[in-house]
Design a protein around this motif. Structure first.
Motif, PDB file in Angstrom:
ATOM      1  N   VAL A 143       0.839  -1.204   0.000  1.00 15.25           N
ATOM      2  CA  VAL A 143       0.000   0.000   0.000  1.00 15.25           C
ATOM      3  C   VAL A 143       0.870   1.249   0.000  1.00 15.25           C
ATOM      4  O   VAL A 143       0.640   2.196  -0.765  1.00 15.25           O
ATOM      5  N   LEU A 144       1.893   1.270   0.849  1.00  7.32           N
ATOM      6  CA  LEU A 144       2.781   2.427   0.917  1.00  7.32           C
ATOM      7  C   LEU A 144       3.508   2.653  -0.402  1.00  7.32           C
ATOM      8  O   LEU A 144       3.668   3.800  -0.848  1.00  7.32           O
ATOM      9  N   ALA A 145       3.927   1.564  -1.039  1.00 11.25           N
ATOM     10  CA  ALA A 145       4.594   1.690  -2.324  1.00 11.25           C
ATOM     11  C   ALA A 145       3.651   2.289  -3.366  1.00 11.25           C
ATOM     12  O   ALA A 145       4.057   3.118  -4.197  1.00 11.25           O
ATOM     13  N   ALA A 146       2.375   1.880  -3.322  1.00 15.92           N
ATOM     14  CA  ALA A 146       1.388   2.409  -4.267  1.00 15.92           C
ATOM     15  C   ALA A 146       1.118   3.888  -4.003  1.00 15.92           C
ATOM     16  O   ALA A 146       1.043   4.696  -4.936  1.00 15.92           O
ATOM     17  N   LEU A 147       0.977   4.266  -2.726  1.00 18.90           N
ATOM     18  CA  LEU A 147       0.748   5.673  -2.393  1.00 18.90           C
ATOM     19  C   LEU A 147       1.927   6.532  -2.823  1.00 18.90           C
ATOM     20  O   LEU A 147       1.755   7.661  -3.292  1.00 18.90           O
ATOM     21  N   LYS A 148       3.127   5.996  -2.668  1.00 21.48           N
ATOM     22  CA  LYS A 148       4.322   6.737  -3.096  1.00 21.48           C
ATOM     23  C   LYS A 148       4.304   6.934  -4.603  1.00 21.48           C
ATOM     24  O   LYS A 148       4.583   8.027  -5.108  1.00 21.48           O
ATOM     25  N   GLU A 149       3.963   5.866  -5.333  1.00 23.63           N
ATOM     26  CA  GLU A 149       3.925   5.958  -6.790  1.00 23.63           C
ATOM     27  C   GLU A 149       2.853   6.938  -7.255  1.00 23.63           C
ATOM     28  O   GLU A 149       3.037   7.667  -8.226  1.00 23.63           O
ATOM     29  N   LEU A 150       1.719   6.968  -6.539  1.00 21.11           N
ATOM     30  CA  LEU A 150       0.631   7.885  -6.874  1.00 21.11           C
ATOM     31  C   LEU A 150       0.922   9.309  -6.394  1.00 21.11           C
ATOM     32  O   LEU A 150       0.252  10.250  -6.816  1.00 21.11           O
ATOM     33  N   ALA A 151       1.889   9.450  -5.463  1.00 21.93           N
ATOM     34  CA  ALA A 151       2.202  10.747  -4.842  1.00 21.93           C
ATOM     35  C   ALA A 151       0.938  11.367  -4.242  1.00 21.93           C
ATOM     36  O   ALA A 151       0.648  12.546  -4.426  1.00 21.93           O
ATOM     37  N   SER A 152       0.185  10.521  -3.525  1.00 26.83           N
ATOM     38  CA  SER A 152      -1.067  10.975  -2.925  1.00 26.83           C
ATOM     39  C   SER A 152      -1.168  10.465  -1.494  1.00 26.83           C
ATOM     40  O   SER A 152      -0.757   9.335  -1.211  1.00 26.83           O
ATOM     41  N   PRO A 153      -1.715  11.276  -0.573  1.00 29.28           N
ATOM     42  CA  PRO A 153      -1.887  10.814   0.804  1.00 29.28           C
ATOM     43  C   PRO A 153      -3.127   9.943   0.997  1.00 29.28           C
ATOM     44  O   PRO A 153      -3.357   9.443   2.084  1.00 29.28           O
ATOM     45  N   PHE A 154      -3.945   9.764  -0.055  1.00 25.26           N
ATOM     46  CA  PHE A 154      -5.160   8.963   0.029  1.00 25.26           C
ATOM     47  C   PHE A 154      -5.282   8.076  -1.207  1.00 25.26           C
ATOM     48  O   PHE A 154      -4.834   8.450  -2.283  1.00 25.26           O
ATOM     49  N   CYS A 155      -5.926   6.935  -1.040  1.00 24.22           N
ATOM     50  CA  CYS A 155      -6.345   6.141  -2.191  1.00 24.22           C
ATOM     51  C   CYS A 155      -7.619   5.396  -1.819  1.00 24.22           C
ATOM     52  O   CYS A 155      -7.667   4.727  -0.776  1.00 24.22           O
ATOM     53  N   LEU A 156      -8.632   5.548  -2.635  1.00 25.30           N
ATOM     54  CA  LEU A 156      -9.901   4.870  -2.401  1.00 25.30           C
ATOM     55  C   LEU A 156      -9.791   3.401  -2.784  1.00 25.30           C
ATOM     56  O   LEU A 156      -8.983   3.019  -3.627  1.00 25.30           O
ATOM     57  N   VAL A 157     -10.632   2.584  -2.142  1.00 30.57           N
ATOM     58  CA  VAL A 157     -10.675   1.147  -2.412  1.00 30.57           C
ATOM     59  C   VAL A 157     -12.080   0.804  -2.892  1.00 30.57           C
ATOM     60  O   VAL A 157     -13.071   1.264  -2.304  1.00 30.57           O
ATOM     61  N   VAL A 158     -12.163   0.031  -3.967  1.00 31.50           N
ATOM     62  CA  VAL A 158     -13.465  -0.333  -4.512  1.00 31.50           C
ATOM     63  C   VAL A 158     -13.618  -1.849  -4.560  1.00 31.50           C
ATOM     64  O   VAL A 158     -12.649  -2.589  -4.704  1.00 31.50           O
ATOM     65  N   ASP A 159     -14.857  -2.278  -4.405  1.00 30.31           N
ATOM     66  CA  ASP A 159     -15.239  -3.669  -4.642  1.00 30.31           C
ATOM     67  C   ASP A 159     -16.059  -3.656  -5.932  1.00 30.31           C
ATOM     68  O   ASP A 159     -16.208  -2.608  -6.569  1.00 30.31           O
ATOM     69  N   HIS A 160     -16.605  -4.795  -6.314  1.00 25.99           N
ATOM     70  CA  HIS A 160     -17.369  -4.879  -7.555  1.00 25.99           C
ATOM     71  C   HIS A 160     -18.721  -5.530  -7.277  1.00 25.99           C
ATOM     72  O   HIS A 160     -18.798  -6.485  -6.502  1.00 25.99           O
ATOM     73  N   ASP A 161     -19.760  -4.995  -7.900  1.00 29.66           N
ATOM     74  CA  ASP A 161     -21.080  -5.614  -7.759  1.00 29.66           C
ATOM     75  C   ASP A 161     -21.255  -6.707  -8.816  1.00 29.66           C
ATOM     76  O   ASP A 161     -20.309  -7.040  -9.545  1.00 29.66           O
ATOM     77  N   GLU A 162     -22.454  -7.267  -8.907  1.00 29.30           N
ATOM     78  CA  GLU A 162     -22.707  -8.378  -9.822  1.00 29.30           C
ATOM     79  C   GLU A 162     -22.456  -8.006 -11.277  1.00 29.30           C
ATOM     80  O   GLU A 162     -22.118  -8.851 -12.101  1.00 29.30           O
TER      81      GLU A 162
END
Length: 198
Positions: A139-158
């Motif tokens: 997660v930290l590696a992804a936030l660093k790559e995005l250069a953002s202090p937040f990242c939303l998480v999504v699931d998927h419906d049917e």
């Protein structure tokens, strides 16, 4: 046919001077880069995020964050579609002053929509299916790559549509890891991610 006549429970008078024992929060285990990513994700099924309208005044948004001790607010339109995130960094300090100057208005006239971190249809999100098998370090590696202090998480419906289900906040992760939060995102990343190689 279900029973409709119930015997009432017994009751009594409350004694005077009864101490109020509040439940103690469970002790949190120390989080490190090898901990499961889910341990640092804010799960919206357990903790409903505070959502505000994009035309809310910035002063009111700051008041809500202060009263609720929230680090961010989700910003939505009239149809409750996500437009962005208003964080403390975007609603206080230099950023709103710069935006007000750019728009030629007083800081007190700013709305949340004018200072929020915008999340359009092409915004980066993480998928819950990936998060389930990831570590905090991922997660930290992804936030660093995005250069953002937040990242939303999504699931998927049917029908495979995105369903907002959580968020990763760098400040929240720092607190759980025992890292002193810093003001600059870049400095924060260098502090936290330096432990990735350990």
């Amino acid at each position: 046919m279900p029973e409709t006549r119930f015997k009432p429970l017994a009751w009594t008078k409350l004694q005077r001077g009864v101490p109020c024992y509040l439940p103690q929060p469970p002790a949190r285990q120390r989080v490190d880069v090898h901990s499961p990513a889910l341990s640092v994700m804010t799960d919206f099924q357990r903790l409903t995020p505070i959502t505000v309208r994009h035309d809310m005044s910035l002063d009111e948004a700051n008041r809500i964050m202060g009263l609720s001790h929230a680090q961010y607010l989700l910003v939505a339109d009239g149809q409750n579609h996500l437009l962005g995130i208003a964080s403390e960094a975007s609603t206080r300090g230099h950023h709103p002053l710069a935006v007000a100057h750019q728009l030629g208005i007083r800081p007190g006239e700013l709305t949340v929509g004018e200072v929020m971190i915008k999340k359009h249809d092409d915004a980066e999100v993480m998928h819950l299916r990936d998060v389930r098998t990831a570590s905090v370090g991922n997660v930290l590696a992804a936030l660093k790559e995005l250069a953002s202090p937040f990242c939303l998480v999504v699931d998927h419906d049917e029908e495979d549509h995105h369903v907002l289900c959580g968020i990763f906040s760098l400040a929240h992760i720092e607190r759980l890891m025992g890292v002193t939060p810093s003001v600059e995102v870049a400095q924060t990343f260098s502090q936290v991610v330096s432990s990735l190689g350990r």
